[in-house]
Design an enzyme around this catalytic site. Structure first.
Site, PDB file in Angstrom:
ATOM      1  N   ASP A   1      14.835  20.886  22.782  1.00 11.71           N
ATOM      2  CA  ASP A   1      13.534  20.353  22.212  1.00 11.71           C
ATOM      3  C   ASP A   1      12.591  20.386  23.360  1.00 11.71           C
ATOM      4  OD1 ASP A   1      14.941  18.582  23.433  1.00 11.71           O
ATOM      5  OD2 ASP A   1      13.924  16.766  22.339  1.00 11.71           O
TER       6      ASP A   1
ATOM      7  N   ASP B   1      21.394  21.710  23.026  1.00  9.77           N
ATOM      8  CA  ASP B   1      20.855  20.528  24.034  1.00  9.77           C
ATOM      9  C   ASP B   1      21.435  19.334  23.378  1.00  9.77           C
ATOM     10  OD1 ASP B   1      19.430  18.740  25.830  1.00  9.77           O
ATOM     11  OD2 ASP B   1      18.025  18.585  24.590  1.00  9.77           O
TER      12      ASP B   1
END
Length: 205
Positions: free
Chosen positions: A172, A8
């Site tokens: 996350d 990410d």
């Protein structure tokens, strides 16, 4: 054995400045910015931009109507780049190290053209674009797909020829990791903006 790493961007590669971004949009006159903005998945007009459904110019025009004055591209860019709080050198060093060890390295991010332009530019880090740190960058606004939907993961796996069981997804967001795990990927879900550079080694053993 893990051969492929899928990262990410916000909260992992760079530290995410959600509150800073909200303040910048509020300063433009978007009083309900917090309702539509989310650290992981945008909604409304913001989501349409990150989902590739509208262009930056269409976003600027619609946001100008909302705030009641003509906004510039630079104002919108500045507000969006409020999400970029910090770019920890430790993260960049780790990406280069992992790449040198032979892992296939790609990025998979929900984001918009204002941020992708920065990521692809030499402004990213001292004359080096993000492209130097990973093998390929996949962005929601380009794919017209968004996490946590399954299709964006399947698109990347297919494009790269990755086997899910040989791939580690680092994000996350618990929602995004849940989708990745459902598809058979290994997952590492660090707290946003935390130091993941040590713990990732436990997943690579």
């Amino acid at each position: 054995m893990i051969k492929n790493l899928i990262f990410d961007m916000g909260g992992v590669v760079f530290s995410l400045g959600y509150e800073q971004a909200v303040r910048r949009f509020e300063d433009l006159g978007v009083h309900d910015a917090r309702i539509f903005m989310d650290p992981a998945e945008q909604k409304g007009l913001y989501g349409r931009l990150e989902g590739g459904l509208i262009t930056c110019e269409e976003f600027r025009s619609e946001l100008s109507t909302i705030v009641g004055r003509e906004l510039t591209h630079a104002e919108c860019e500045y507000a969006w780049k409020g999400f970029i709080l910090d770019l920890p050198q430790r993260n960049l060093d780790k990406l280069l190290e992992l790449k040198s060890r032979g892992y296939r390295m790609v990025l998979l991010s929900n984001t918009n053209p204002y941020i992708t332009a920065w990521a692809h530019s030499k402004d990213f880090n001292n004359g080096r674009p993000m492209d130097d740190y990973l093998d390929h960058l996949y962005f929601s606004c380009d794919l017209k797909l968004m996490k946590p939907g399954e299709e964006i993961f399947l698109r990347v796996l297919d494009a790269e020829g990755f086997k899910p069981e040989e791939s580690l997804f680092i994000d996350d967001s618990q929602r995004n990791c849940a989708t990745a795990a459902k598809l058979g990927l290994k997952t590492l879900c660090p707290e946003g903006n935390s130091d993941w550079t040590g713990v990732i080694e436990e997943y690579l053993k």
